[in-house]
Design a protein around this motif. Structure first.
Motif, PDB file in Angstrom:
ATOM      1  N   SER A 139       0.890  -1.452  -0.124  1.00  0.00           N
ATOM      2  CA  SER A 139       0.069   0.061   0.047  1.00  0.00           C
ATOM      3  C   SER A 139       0.886   1.227   0.018  1.00  0.00           C
ATOM      4  CB  SER A 139      -0.655   0.033   1.171  1.00  0.00           C
ATOM      5  OG  SER A 139      -1.706   1.391   1.295  1.00  0.00           O
ATOM      6  N   VAL A 174       4.784   0.195   1.882  1.00  0.00           N
ATOM      7  CA  VAL A 174       4.444  -0.088   3.054  1.00  0.00           C
ATOM      8  C   VAL A 174       3.910  -1.566   2.777  1.00  0.00           C
ATOM      9  CG1 VAL A 174       2.368   0.341   4.849  1.00  0.00           C
ATOM     10  CG2 VAL A 174       3.503   2.459   3.788  1.00  0.00           C
ATOM     11  N   ARG A 175       4.487  -2.545   3.596  1.00  0.00           N
ATOM     12  CA  ARG A 175       4.357  -3.854   3.459  1.00  0.00           C
ATOM     13  C   ARG A 175       3.280  -4.327   4.606  1.00  0.00           C
ATOM     14  NH1 ARG A 175       9.563  -4.216   1.854  1.00  0.00           N
ATOM     15  NH2 ARG A 175      10.265  -5.381   3.832  1.00  0.00           N
ATOM     16  N   GLN A 176       2.159  -4.948   4.434  1.00  0.00           N
ATOM     17  CA  GLN A 176       1.537  -5.684   5.641  1.00  0.00           C
ATOM     18  C   GLN A 176       1.649  -6.974   5.432  1.00  0.00           C
ATOM     19  OE1 GLN A 176      -2.765  -5.483   6.100  1.00  0.00           O
ATOM     20  NE2 GLN A 176      -2.474  -4.767   8.118  1.00  0.00           N
ATOM     21  N   THR A 177       2.337  -7.834   6.182  1.00  0.00           N
ATOM     22  CA  THR A 177       2.699  -9.197   6.131  1.00  0.00           C
ATOM     23  C   THR A 177       1.988 -10.048   7.054  1.00  0.00           C
ATOM     24  OG1 THR A 177       4.755  -8.838   4.907  1.00  0.00           O
ATOM     25  CG2 THR A 177       4.571 -10.866   5.728  1.00  0.00           C
ATOM     26  N   THR A 178       1.191 -11.079   6.741  1.00  0.00           N
ATOM     27  CA  THR A 178       0.533 -11.897   7.431  1.00  0.00           C
ATOM     28  C   THR A 178       1.218 -13.500   7.258  1.00  0.00           C
ATOM     29  OG1 THR A 178      -1.534 -10.920   7.313  1.00  0.00           O
ATOM     30  CG2 THR A 178      -1.793 -13.060   8.189  1.00  0.00           C
ATOM     31  N   THR A 225       0.880 -10.840  12.113  1.00  0.00           N
ATOM     32  CA  THR A 225       0.621  -9.589  11.323  1.00  0.00           C
ATOM     33  C   THR A 225       1.715  -8.483  11.648  1.00  0.00           C
ATOM     34  OG1 THR A 225      -1.411 -10.072  10.740  1.00  0.00           O
ATOM     35  CG2 THR A 225      -0.707  -8.095  10.184  1.00  0.00           C
ATOM     36  N   SER A 226       2.635  -8.135  10.563  1.00  0.00           N
ATOM     37  CA  SER A 226       3.566  -7.011  10.722  1.00  0.00           C
ATOM     38  C   SER A 226       3.443  -5.877   9.818  1.00  0.00           C
ATOM     39  CB  SER A 226       5.005  -7.503  10.958  1.00  0.00           C
ATOM     40  OG  SER A 226       5.350  -8.324   9.768  1.00  0.00           O
ATOM     41  N   THR A 227       3.680  -4.729  10.111  1.00  0.00           N
ATOM     42  CA  THR A 227       3.812  -3.700   8.905  1.00  0.00           C
ATOM     43  C   THR A 227       5.157  -3.304   8.718  1.00  0.00           C
ATOM     44  OG1 THR A 227       1.386  -3.165   9.445  1.00  0.00           O
ATOM     45  CG2 THR A 227       2.895  -1.642   8.393  1.00  0.00           C
ATOM     46  N   THR A 228       5.927  -3.240   7.560  1.00  0.00           N
ATOM     47  CA  THR A 228       7.100  -2.772   7.401  1.00  0.00           C
ATOM     48  C   THR A 228       7.268  -1.632   6.440  1.00  0.00           C
ATOM     49  OG1 THR A 228       8.055  -4.931   7.854  1.00  0.00           O
ATOM     50  CG2 THR A 228       9.359  -3.510   6.464  1.00  0.00           C
ATOM     51  N   ARG A 229       7.844  -0.555   6.577  1.00  0.00           N
ATOM     52  CA  ARG A 229       8.089   0.497   5.890  1.00  0.00           C
ATOM     53  C   ARG A 229       9.497   0.473   5.245  1.00  0.00           C
ATOM     54  NH1 ARG A 229       4.352   1.743   9.561  1.00  0.00           N
ATOM     55  NH2 ARG A 229       2.317   3.107   8.664  1.00  0.00           N
TER      56      ARG A 229
END
Length: 330
Positions: free
Chosen positions: A218, A239-243, A253-257
Motif C-alpha cells: 500500500s 508499506v508492506r503488511q505481512t501476514t 501480522t506485521s507492517t514494514t516501511r
C-alpha cells in the motif's frame, strides 16, 4: 603441464579480469590433471566458507576456491597462506574454461526502456521457466510460472495473477522452496508501460515447511517502469503488511516501511551462458545496498540479477540456456 603455482601468480593480470570460469567442475578437473603436485586428484576435501566454495588439499597445504566468478588460491608455501585471485591466470592458461563477462559502466547505454518490455510475458496462458546460476555454480535459482485468468486480491479485481514456483539452492542444498502468487496491473503511458504490484501470497516448503505468507502493498508498487528515460529515477515509499501463518502457531501480522529508488541506466550488451543480448539495465538502491537487473531488448528476458544470497553475501545470477517461454528455448 607442470607449471608451478608461482608461474600462475606471475601470469596474473593486475587489472580486474573481465572473464570468469564458465564451469567450476571443468576447472577443478583441469587443475587436478594439470597440477597434480599442487592439487592431487582424490585428495581434496570440498567445503563452503562464507561466499567461498573451496577444495582443500591437506596433504600439500593448498586450496582453491570459486566465489562470484573469481578463481582463488591459497598456499602455505607459495602465497604465505594469503588468498590470491588467479582468475586472469587461469583464463590465460586455458581460455576454454572461461567466458567473457564485461559489462559497460552505468549510464553509458542509450535506447528506451520500453524496448525491453514483452507484453507476451503477461498474457493469460503464457508459461515460462527461468533458470539462473552464479558464475561459480554454487547458487542455483529457478522459477517456473504461468499467467492465470484475471483474479482478485486485497479488494482489487481484474488483476494479472502470476503463479510460479521458486527454488533456490546453495552448494547443492535447498535454501528456499515455495509456490508464489503475485498480483499486478499494467498501466500504459505515452513513454511506455508501467507494472504495478498489489501484493503476493507464498506457500513455503523450505526453510520452514507449511508456512504461508500474504503480503499486501500500500500503495501498489511500481515494480518495473518501462517509461523511464535514460538515468531517470523514481522512489518507492513502500508499506508492506505481512501476514504469516505457521501450522500450530498463532497468525502473526506485521507492517514494514521501506524506501528504495529505481533508476534506468540504458541499454548495454550483456553476455550470459544463454548468449549475448542487448539489454536494459535497472538499478535498485535501498540505503547503502545497490542491486541491478538486465532485461533483454524485445524478448523481456531477465538476463542478470545482482543482489545477495539471503545470508548477506553478494551474488550475481546469470540466466541459463535451459530457460524457456511457452516451451520454446530462449
Amino acid at each position: 603441464m607442470t607449471l608451478a603455482l608461482g608461474a600462475m601468480l606471475a601470469a596474473t593480470a593486475q587489472a580486474e579480469p573481465t572473464v570468469r570460469p564458465s564451469s567450476r567442475d571443468a576447472a577443478r578437473q583441469w587443475l587436478e590433471s594439470s597440477f597434480p603436485s599442487l592439487f592431487p586428484a582424490g585428495a581434496g576435501q570440498d567445503g563452503m566458507a562464507g561466499p567461498y566454495a573451496y577444495r582443500f588439499y591437506a596433504s600439500v597445504g593448498n586450496a582453491f576456491a570459486f566465489s562470484e566468478g573469481r578463481f582463488l588460491v591459497a598456499s602455505q608455501s607459495q602465497t604465505a597462506g594469503q588468498i590470491v585471485d588467479l582468475t586472469a591466470a587461469l583464463c590465460q592458461l586455458n581460455a576454454a574454461l572461461c567466458e567473457n563477462t564485461s559489462v559497460p559502466p552505468p549510464g553509458t547505454g542509450t535506447g528506451a526502456a520500453s524496448d525491453c518490455f514483452n507484453p507476451a510475458l503477461l498474457q493469460q496462458g503464457t508459461t515460462y521457466r527461468w533458470d539462473w546460476q552464479s558464475a561459480d555454480g554454487a547458487v542455483q535459482f529457478s522459477t517456473e510460472g504461468r499467467i492465470n485468468p484475471p483474479a482478485s486480491f486485497a479488494g482489487q479485481s481484474g488483476l494479472i495473477e502470476t503463479e510460479r514456483t521458486v527454488l533456490v539452492s546453495k552448494a547443492g542444498a535447498t535454501t528456499f522452496n515455495a509456490r508464489v502468487w503475485e498480483y499486478d496491473t499494467l498501466e500504459s503511458t505515452p513513454q511506455g508501460p508501467v507494472l504495478l504490484r498489489y501484493g503476493s501470497t507464498a506457500r513455503v516448503e523450505a526453510p520452514v515447511a507449511g508456512m504461508r505468507t500474504t503480503m499486501v502493498l500500500s500503495p501498489a508498487n511500481r515494480v518495473r517502469d518501462f517509461a523511464l528515460a535514460l538515468n531517470e529515477s523514481y522512489t518507492i515509499n513502500e508499506v508492506r503488511q505481512t501476514t504469516m501463518e505457521l501450522p500450530g502457531l498463532p497468525t502473526q501480522t506485521s507492517t514494514t516501511r521501506e524506501s528504495q529508488t529505481i533508476t534506468y541506466r540504458g541499454q548495454e550488451s550483456v553476455t550470459v551462458p544463454a548468449g549475448t543480448y542487448m539489454a536494459c539495465k535497472f538499478e535498485w538502491t535501498n540505503g547503502t545496498r545497490v542491486s541491478a537487473g538486465w532485461t533483454a531488448k524485445g524478448a523481456g528476458l531477465p538476463l542478470v540479477i545482482t543482489g545477495d544470497d539471503g545470508a548477506g553475501n553478494p551474488v550475481t545470477l546469470y540466466i541459463k540456456s535451459s530457460s524457456h517461454i511457452n516451451g520454446h528455448p530462449i
